[in-house]
Design a protein around this motif. Structure first.
Motif, PDB file in Angstrom:
ATOM      1  N   VAL A   1      21.003   3.889   4.521  1.00 51.20           N
ATOM      2  CA  VAL A   1      20.878   4.011   3.067  1.00 51.20           C
ATOM      3  C   VAL A   1      19.632   4.823   2.734  1.00 51.20           C
ATOM      4  N   ARG A   2      19.830   5.800   1.835  1.00 50.48           N
ATOM      5  CA  ARG A   2      18.728   6.633   1.375  1.00 50.48           C
ATOM      6  C   ARG A   2      18.241   6.028   0.070  1.00 50.48           C
ATOM      7  N   PHE A   3      16.974   5.748  -0.030  1.00 52.73           N
ATOM      8  CA  PHE A   3      16.473   5.135  -1.268  1.00 52.73           C
ATOM      9  C   PHE A   3      15.097   5.681  -1.578  1.00 52.73           C
ATOM     10  N   HIS A   4      14.698   5.535  -2.837  1.00 56.28           N
ATOM     11  CA  HIS A   4      13.294   5.789  -3.129  1.00 56.28           C
ATOM     12  C   HIS A   4      12.767   4.779  -4.130  1.00 56.28           C
ATOM     13  N   ILE A   5      11.427   4.597  -4.077  1.00 61.54           N
ATOM     14  CA  ILE A   5      10.765   3.598  -4.911  1.00 61.54           C
ATOM     15  C   ILE A   5      10.143   4.325  -6.103  1.00 61.54           C
ATOM     16  N   ARG A   6      10.353   3.773  -7.280  1.00 59.80           N
ATOM     17  CA  ARG A   6       9.778   4.393  -8.486  1.00 59.80           C
ATOM     18  C   ARG A   6       9.547   3.318  -9.544  1.00 59.80           C
ATOM     19  N   PRO A   7       8.738   3.648 -10.577  1.00 59.93           N
ATOM     20  CA  PRO A   7       8.565   2.681 -11.666  1.00 59.93           C
ATOM     21  C   PRO A   7       9.899   2.432 -12.368  1.00 59.93           C
ATOM     22  N   CYS A   8      10.059   1.238 -12.843  1.00 59.54           N
ATOM     23  CA  CYS A   8      11.271   0.872 -13.587  1.00 59.54           C
ATOM     24  C   CYS A   8      11.323   1.656 -14.909  1.00 59.54           C
ATOM     25  N   ARG A   9      12.535   1.971 -15.347  1.00 62.45           N
ATOM     26  CA  ARG A   9      12.750   2.571 -16.674  1.00 62.45           C
ATOM     27  C   ARG A   9      13.542   1.586 -17.507  1.00 62.45           C
ATOM     28  N   GLU A  10      13.474   1.769 -18.815  1.00 59.05           N
ATOM     29  CA  GLU A  10      14.208   0.833 -19.689  1.00 59.05           C
ATOM     30  C   GLU A  10      15.706   0.836 -19.341  1.00 59.05           C
ATOM     31  N   ALA A  11      16.216   2.003 -18.954  1.00 54.41           N
ATOM     32  CA  ALA A  11      17.645   2.117 -18.632  1.00 54.41           C
ATOM     33  C   ALA A  11      18.024   1.339 -17.363  1.00 54.41           C
ATOM     34  N   ASP A  12      17.035   0.904 -16.582  1.00 57.67           N
ATOM     35  CA  ASP A  12      17.330   0.112 -15.372  1.00 57.67           C
ATOM     36  C   ASP A  12      17.596  -1.351 -15.700  1.00 57.67           C
ATOM     37  N   LEU A  13      17.134  -1.818 -16.870  1.00 61.67           N
ATOM     38  CA  LEU A  13      17.132  -3.259 -17.119  1.00 61.67           C
ATOM     39  C   LEU A  13      18.540  -3.853 -17.043  1.00 61.67           C
ATOM     40  N   GLU A  14      19.501  -3.167 -17.607  1.00 59.63           N
ATOM     41  CA  GLU A  14      20.876  -3.713 -17.581  1.00 59.63           C
ATOM     42  C   GLU A  14      21.473  -3.655 -16.155  1.00 59.63           C
ATOM     43  N   PRO A  15      21.404  -2.484 -15.466  1.00 60.31           N
ATOM     44  CA  PRO A  15      21.906  -2.483 -14.073  1.00 60.31           C
ATOM     45  C   PRO A  15      21.185  -3.461 -13.156  1.00 60.31           C
ATOM     46  N   LEU A  16      19.899  -3.772 -13.476  1.00 62.11           N
ATOM     47  CA  LEU A  16      19.172  -4.747 -12.650  1.00 62.11           C
ATOM     48  C   LEU A  16      19.741  -6.161 -12.779  1.00 62.11           C
ATOM     49  N   GLU A  17      20.623  -6.354 -13.754  1.00 60.54           N
ATOM     50  CA  GLU A  17      21.285  -7.672 -13.833  1.00 60.54           C
ATOM     51  C   GLU A  17      22.337  -7.821 -12.738  1.00 60.54           C
ATOM     52  N   TRP A  18      22.602  -6.748 -12.016  1.00 54.11           N
ATOM     53  CA  TRP A  18      23.505  -6.766 -10.855  1.00 54.11           C
ATOM     54  C   TRP A  18      24.843  -7.433 -11.188  1.00 54.11           C
ATOM     55  N   MET A  19      25.578  -6.789 -12.041  1.00 53.04           N
ATOM     56  CA  MET A  19      26.946  -7.207 -12.406  1.00 53.04           C
ATOM     57  C   MET A  19      27.008  -8.676 -12.814  1.00 53.04           C
ATOM     58  N   GLY A  20      26.068  -9.105 -13.578  1.00 53.43           N
ATOM     59  CA  GLY A  20      26.117 -10.463 -14.127  1.00 53.43           C
ATOM     60  C   GLY A  20      25.266 -11.479 -13.397  1.00 53.43           C
ATOM     61  N   THR A  21      24.852 -11.144 -12.170  1.00 52.95           N
ATOM     62  CA  THR A  21      24.122 -12.132 -11.363  1.00 52.95           C
ATOM     63  C   THR A  21      22.830 -12.590 -12.050  1.00 52.95           C
ATOM     64  N   PHE A  22      22.161 -11.665 -12.743  1.00 55.54           N
ATOM     65  CA  PHE A  22      20.871 -12.015 -13.357  1.00 55.54           C
ATOM     66  C   PHE A  22      20.899 -11.894 -14.878  1.00 55.54           C
ATOM     67  N   THR A  23      22.081 -11.868 -15.455  1.00 57.23           N
ATOM     68  CA  THR A  23      22.186 -11.704 -16.907  1.00 57.23           C
ATOM     69  C   THR A  23      21.445 -12.814 -17.645  1.00 57.23           C
ATOM     70  N   ALA A  24      21.459 -14.014 -17.092  1.00 54.85           N
ATOM     71  CA  ALA A  24      20.795 -15.133 -17.762  1.00 54.85           C
ATOM     72  C   ALA A  24      19.282 -14.950 -17.799  1.00 54.85           C
ATOM     73  N   HIS A  25      18.771 -14.014 -17.024  1.00 57.09           N
ATOM     74  CA  HIS A  25      17.318 -13.772 -16.989  1.00 57.09           C
ATOM     75  C   HIS A  25      16.915 -12.580 -17.856  1.00 57.09           C
ATOM     76  N   ARG A  26      17.841 -12.145 -18.721  1.00 59.81           N
ATOM     77  CA  ARG A  26      17.590 -10.942 -19.515  1.00 59.81           C
ATOM     78  C   ARG A  26      16.297 -11.036 -20.317  1.00 59.81           C
ATOM     79  N   ASP A  27      16.029 -12.198 -20.897  1.00 62.44           N
ATOM     80  CA  ASP A  27      14.814 -12.310 -21.725  1.00 62.44           C
ATOM     81  C   ASP A  27      13.548 -12.194 -20.873  1.00 62.44           C
ATOM     82  N   THR A  28      13.599 -12.690 -19.633  1.00 65.13           N
ATOM     83  CA  THR A  28      12.437 -12.528 -18.729  1.00 65.13           C
ATOM     84  C   THR A  28      12.226 -11.048 -18.418  1.00 65.13           C
ATOM     85  N   PHE A  29      13.329 -10.342 -18.106  1.00 64.91           N
ATOM     86  CA  PHE A  29      13.214  -8.903 -17.817  1.00 64.91           C
ATOM     87  C   PHE A  29      12.550  -8.199 -18.993  1.00 64.91           C
ATOM     88  N   ARG A  30      12.967  -8.542 -20.216  1.00 60.96           N
ATOM     89  CA  ARG A  30      12.427  -7.906 -21.428  1.00 60.96           C
ATOM     90  C   ARG A  30      10.935  -8.197 -21.583  1.00 60.96           C
TER      91      ARG A  30
END
Ligand code: COA
Length: 170
Positions: free
Chosen positions: A11-40
């Protein structure tokens, strides 16, 4: 795994600062949706500069994350490390931790600190391999959120680990 239907992918990956557009995909298809307010909340701290959110991106998707809390003058706190199941063991966690340490050193904090559940052997092994040493134990209240948002708090015994950082090179 060594049969005719087993394959090894890199797997090719790179590390970078988070962007606002990452917040929803970071919920990983619902796995972390309940933590949305913490992410915010962490995102607001990230924008203010009192926290730093790092993501590992692979194929335009955030497959790993690490949050760095810079609220304390002496320690930078690493937390919320996670890598997508299926991509673990490829060095992404290690790279995120290295990047988090650089953020802490550049912010002028000499020590990186983290806590790990006493039974999370895999993570503790990784931290030890990177030079973290146990400095104490604590019982933390850890929040679990069900998919419907229901909140439960469990007490978790954790190791507190620290690492002295080298001064940043620039
Ligand atoms: C802990 C975690 C973030 C590590 O991420 P990762 O990308 O798998 O880590 P790496 O690939 O950098 O592996 C680092 C080390 O883990 C160990 N490791 C890798 N694959 C492993 C496996 N299948 N089983 C056990 N240990 C393994 C190895 O010691 C490896 O060291 P190496 O580089 O010398 O081989 C990941 O397992 C994870 O998301 N776990 C669930 C969430 C979690 O526990 N977070 C930490 C909370 S404190």
């Amino acid at each position: 795994m060594n049969g005719p239907h087993d394959f090894l992918a890199t797997v090719r990956f790179h590390i970078r600062p988070c962007r606002e557009a990452d917040l929803e995909p970071l919920e990983w298809m619902g796995t972390f949706t309940a933590h949305r307010d913490t992410f915010r909340r962490v995102w607001r701290d990230h924008q203010r500069g009192t926290a730093s959110m790092l993501v590992a991106e692979a194929d335009a998707f955030p497959v790993g994350q690490l949050w760095v809390d810079l609220a304390d003058e002496r320690h930078g706190l690493l937390w919320a490390l996670r890598v997508l199941p299926g991509l673990r063991g490829a060095g992404i966690g290690r790279a995120l931790l290295r990047a988090g340490e650089r953020v802490i050193a550049r912010a002028g904090r000499p020590i990186a600190q983290l806590s790990v559940a006493i039974d999370n052997e895999r993570a503790a092994r990784l931290y030890r391999a990177l030079g973290y040493r146990q400095v104490g134990e604590r019982v933390a209240e850890v929040e679990h959120r069900a998919h419907d948002g229901a909140r439960a708090v469990a007490r978790e015994k954790q190791l507190v680990m620290e690492k002295m950082l080298d001064a940043p090179r620039e």
